[in-house]
Design a protein around this motif. Structure first.
Motif, PDB file in Angstrom:
ATOM      1  N   ILE A 118     -13.129   1.881   0.470  1.00  0.00           N
ATOM      2  CA  ILE A 118     -11.843   1.306   0.074  1.00  0.00           C
ATOM      3  C   ILE A 118     -11.517   1.909  -1.276  1.00  0.00           C
ATOM      4  CG2 ILE A 118     -10.656  -0.795  -0.663  1.00  0.00           C
ATOM      5  CD1 ILE A 118     -12.223  -2.304   1.461  1.00  0.00           C
ATOM      6  N   ARG A 138     -10.336  -9.725  -3.223  1.00  0.00           N
ATOM      7  CA  ARG A 138      -9.829  -9.419  -1.885  1.00  0.00           C
ATOM      8  C   ARG A 138     -10.393  -8.090  -1.392  1.00  0.00           C
ATOM      9  NH1 ARG A 138      -3.395  -8.509  -0.354  1.00  0.00           N
ATOM     10  NH2 ARG A 138      -3.709  -7.891   1.816  1.00  0.00           N
ATOM     11  N   ASP A 139     -10.481  -7.103  -2.284  1.00  0.00           N
ATOM     12  CA  ASP A 139     -11.064  -5.806  -1.929  1.00  0.00           C
ATOM     13  C   ASP A 139     -12.534  -5.963  -1.547  1.00  0.00           C
ATOM     14  OD1 ASP A 139      -8.665  -4.378  -2.548  1.00  0.00           O
ATOM     15  OD2 ASP A 139      -9.209  -4.440  -4.674  1.00  0.00           O
ATOM     16  N   GLU A 184     -12.870  -7.555   1.880  1.00  0.00           N
ATOM     17  CA  GLU A 184     -12.518  -6.588   2.926  1.00  0.00           C
ATOM     18  C   GLU A 184     -13.637  -5.562   3.100  1.00  0.00           C
ATOM     19  OE1 GLU A 184      -8.929  -3.455   4.136  1.00  0.00           O
ATOM     20  OE2 GLU A 184      -8.804  -4.635   2.286  1.00  0.00           O
ATOM     21  N   ALA A 185     -14.221  -5.109   1.970  1.00  0.00           N
ATOM     22  CA  ALA A 185     -15.324  -4.142   2.027  1.00  0.00           C
ATOM     23  C   ALA A 185     -16.535  -4.743   2.712  1.00  0.00           C
ATOM     24  CB  ALA A 185     -15.680  -3.675   0.617  1.00  0.00           C
ATOM     25  N   ILE A 226      -9.718  -3.525  -9.108  1.00  0.00           N
ATOM     26  CA  ILE A 226     -10.469  -3.978  -7.940  1.00  0.00           C
ATOM     27  C   ILE A 226     -10.514  -5.504  -7.953  1.00  0.00           C
ATOM     28  CG2 ILE A 226     -12.717  -3.915  -6.797  1.00  0.00           C
ATOM     29  CD1 ILE A 226     -13.093  -1.163  -8.232  1.00  0.00           C
ATOM     30  N   LYS A 259      -9.265   2.505  -4.685  1.00  0.00           N
ATOM     31  CA  LYS A 259      -8.303   1.923  -5.629  1.00  0.00           C
ATOM     32  C   LYS A 259      -8.071   2.908  -6.774  1.00  0.00           C
ATOM     33  CE  LYS A 259      -6.827  -1.663  -5.363  1.00  0.00           C
ATOM     34  NZ  LYS A 259      -7.195  -3.032  -5.680  1.00  0.00           N
ATOM     35  N   GLN A 270       0.830  -1.193   0.000  1.00  0.00           N
ATOM     36  CA  GLN A 270       0.000   0.000   0.000  1.00  0.00           C
ATOM     37  C   GLN A 270       0.869   1.248   0.000  1.00  0.00           C
ATOM     38  OE1 GLN A 270      -3.287   0.085   2.745  1.00  0.00           O
ATOM     39  NE2 GLN A 270      -3.426  -2.134   2.813  1.00  0.00           N
ATOM     40  N   GLU A 295      -6.612   1.378   0.927  1.00  0.00           N
ATOM     41  CA  GLU A 295      -6.331   1.915  -0.398  1.00  0.00           C
ATOM     42  C   GLU A 295      -5.243   1.092  -1.072  1.00  0.00           C
ATOM     43  OE1 GLU A 295      -3.330   5.519   0.929  1.00  0.00           O
ATOM     44  OE2 GLU A 295      -5.474   5.914   0.935  1.00  0.00           O
ATOM     45  N   ILE A 300     -16.564   0.428  -2.306  1.00  0.00           N
ATOM     46  CA  ILE A 300     -15.309   0.449  -3.056  1.00  0.00           C
ATOM     47  C   ILE A 300     -15.364   1.571  -4.087  1.00  0.00           C
ATOM     48  CG2 ILE A 300     -13.774  -0.824  -4.600  1.00  0.00           C
ATOM     49  CD1 ILE A 300     -14.775  -3.403  -3.319  1.00  0.00           C
TER      50      ILE A 300
END
Length: 218
Positions: free
Chosen positions: A87, A126-127, A130-131, A123, A89, A49, A118, A138
């Motif tokens: 989140i 995994r994003d 997590e969201a 996307i 990206k 990150q 971030e 996102i």
């Protein structure tokens, strides 16, 4: 601090890898780098990150992870204030940093914005996971999600908002802020007929399609 050498293992709070190649500021391959040397480092298994500290000692990055957590919580509001958790990206580190500053400035007194995480790149699932855990939306700037990720997001009830134009992205985020400020209706009535309409009063007939309507409610 210290000397970085080809072949060493490197760590951040979220990523790790082994240095496969080092290049100096004129893109020449070198075997080691001294402090203050601009460089390209190849070898991370996944992209770390933005803002993370990396080291050849995994213990060092544990101390640095607290600073990263504070950065990812920028825009956090006071207790009791509603907030939009996102989140973020973007397609590049520069775009990500710029977008984070612009979006963070959209926080209001009634509704704040908290950047939970971030990263750079498209996307991913995994994003989405997590969201889903964080209850986040996102936001993608100059990046997108493939069909499989979109399907996963739908199944996880995760909203994905993307745009290649920063002003368009801002407007979409503002819409989300408005939705948070305005509470959802207790009930929705479909009007079927209007009777005896005069001045500011009218008699209507209809049916409740969602929720419930209570006497004297607004």
């Amino acid at each position: 601090d210290g000397t970085l050498r080809k072949g060493e293992e490197i760590f951040t709070a979220t990523a790790k890898g082994k240095i496969k190649a080092l290049q100096n500021f004129i893109r020449e391959n070198v075997d080691e780098l001294q402090p203050s040397s601009p460089a390209v480092i190849l070898g991370f298994e996944i992209l770390p990150q933005v803002g993370e500290v990396f080291s050849t000692d995994s213990a060092i990055v544990l101390d640095a992870s607290a600073d990263l957590k504070e950065k990812n919580n920028r825009g956090k509001t006071e207790k009791g204030v509603e907030e939009l958790i996102i989140i973020l990206k973007a397609d590049s580190a520069g775009s990500l940093e710029a977008a984070a500053q612009i979006i963070g400035a959209l926080s209001e007194d009634e509704v704040g914005i908290r950047i939970w995480g971030e990263g750079v790149g498209n996307i991913t699932d995994r994003d989405v996971k997590e969201a889903s855990t964080a209850g986040a939306t996102i936001i993608g700037f100059n990046t997108n999600a493939d069909k499989a990720v979109e399907v996963l997001a739908q199944n996880q009830n995760v909203k994905i908002i993307t745009s290649n134009i920063v002003y368009d992205l801002i407007e979409k985020i503002k819409v989300e802020l408005i939705r948070i400020k305005i509470p959802p209706p207790q009930g929705i009535l479909e009007v079927l007929k209007v009777f005896n309409q005069k001045n500011n009063e009218q008699l209507i007939g209809g049916k409740v399609t969602e929720g419930e309507l209570k006497n004297k409610s607004y």
